[in-house]
Design an enzyme around this catalytic site. Structure first.
Site, short mmCIF file in Angstrom:
data_model
loop_
_atom_site.label_atom_id
_atom_site.label_comp_id
_atom_site.label_asym_id
_atom_site.label_seq_id
_atom_site.Cartn_x
_atom_site.Cartn_y
_atom_site.Cartn_z
N ARG A 232 0.17 5.41 0.92
CA ARG A 232 0.50 5.84 -0.44
C ARG A 232 -0.64 5.50 -1.39
O ARG A 232 -0.99 6.30 -2.27
CB ARG A 232 1.80 5.18 -0.91
CG ARG A 232 3.04 5.69 -0.18
CD ARG A 232 4.31 5.07 -0.73
NE ARG A 232 4.61 5.54 -2.07
CZ ARG A 232 5.55 5.02 -2.86
NH1 ARG A 232 6.25 3.97 -2.45
NH2 ARG A 232 5.78 5.51 -4.05
N CYS B 5 3.52 -1.51 -7.90
CA CYS B 5 3.97 -0.83 -6.67
C CYS B 5 4.46 0.55 -7.08
O CYS B 5 3.83 1.20 -7.91
CB CYS B 5 5.05 -1.65 -5.97
SG CYS B 5 6.52 -1.95 -6.98
#
Length: 283
Positions: free
Chosen positions: A180, A238
């Protein structure tokens, strides 16, 4: 004070003169599921068996506000958060221990919020429910109302601009999975990639195969390898400020203070005017 507690340590604390309040924060990240597969139900898991005396706290409603421009898990309304903590029996003069199903992310979010809101004594059960070897119960307790009143500011909090500045002046860690960060996949948010200048630091690498944290020495070595030195100012983000809280917890175990960008990538990527980096390098 150590930010985590072992299962034997918790068992001992529960027999003490001032036993901790126990908060059960079982939760799982909502992603696309196979046809017919029901979403994870933390409350149902709690009711099927929890630590004796533990009270269930719902992350999506009590530890975060509704999703929006500030991200998928923005800071909760303080009145809602305070009421939830008092309902669970949280008081400023009594320790709190938080646990989840073992991943540690949700428990760390509750730990960080309570610290940020001024509670002086909060720890996470290392390894979560799977580490507990004592009895479980199914009855739902009705604790005495607590007196905790949130007074924010005790823990470092970043917004988008502060996170961008910290990526240039200090160390900004990206706690998501490496793919990611690199922008190879993005299963949840609208844009793939990372904040320019951020360093890839998957939070999953802070724990061993049993889900418990690496030793403080091992964690210090890991973060040193990521550029965190004794004089570094450190921030973490995050996807939505949950797994990043777990990395802030790991840094605390290592003795390293860190700030949390709660809006995280879900907030950052919602603004098309913000820059995005892709690939393995920070820039």
């Amino acid at each position: 004070m150590n930010a985590i507690i072992s299962a034997p340590g918790l068992a001992n604390a529960l027999t003490g003169v001032n036993p901790p309040v126990l908060l059960d924060v079982r939760w799982q990240l909502t992603v696309a599921k196979a046809a017919g597969e029901p979403p994870f139900d933390g409350r149902a898991a709690y009711e099927a068996g929890h630590l004796p005396g533990a009270v269930f706290v719902e992350l999506d409603r009590e530890l975060a506000s509704a999703p929006g421009e500030r991200g998928r898990h923005p800071l909760p309304d303080l009145a809602v958060f305070g009421a939830a903590m008092r309902r669970a029996g949280v008081s400023s003069g009594r320790p709190v221990v938080v646990y989840d199903g073992g991943q540690g992310w949700a428990a760390a979010r509750a730990w960080w919020l309570l610290r940020w809101a001024g509670h002086p004594d909060v720890r996470v059960l290392d390894g979560g429910l799977p580490a507990w070897e004592g009895p479980l119960e199914k009855s739902v307790p009705t604790p005495v109302e607590g007196d905790f009143v949130p007074e924010p500011g005790a823990a470092g909090l970043l917004d988008a601009d502060a996170a961008a500045a910290l990526a240039r002046s200090g160390v900004l860690l990206d706690a998501r999975a490496g793919e990611r960060y690199r922008g190879e996949v993005e299963p949840i948010d609208p844009v793939a990639g990372h904040i320019p200048g951020a360093v890839s630091a998957p939070t999953t690498e802070n724990v061993g195969p049993d889900g418990r944290f690496l030793s403080a020495e091992e964690l210090r070595a890991r973060f040193k390898g990521l550029g965190v030195t004794g004089d570094s100012r450190v921030g973490v983000y995050c996807g939505s400020g949950v797994s990043a809280a777990h990395e802030v917890l790991a840094l605390a175990v290592a003795g390293i203070p860190a700030e949390l960008y709660v809006g995280s990538w879900s907030e950052w990527s919602s603004d098309p005017g913000r820059p995005v980096a892709v690939g393995p390098d920070p820039e």
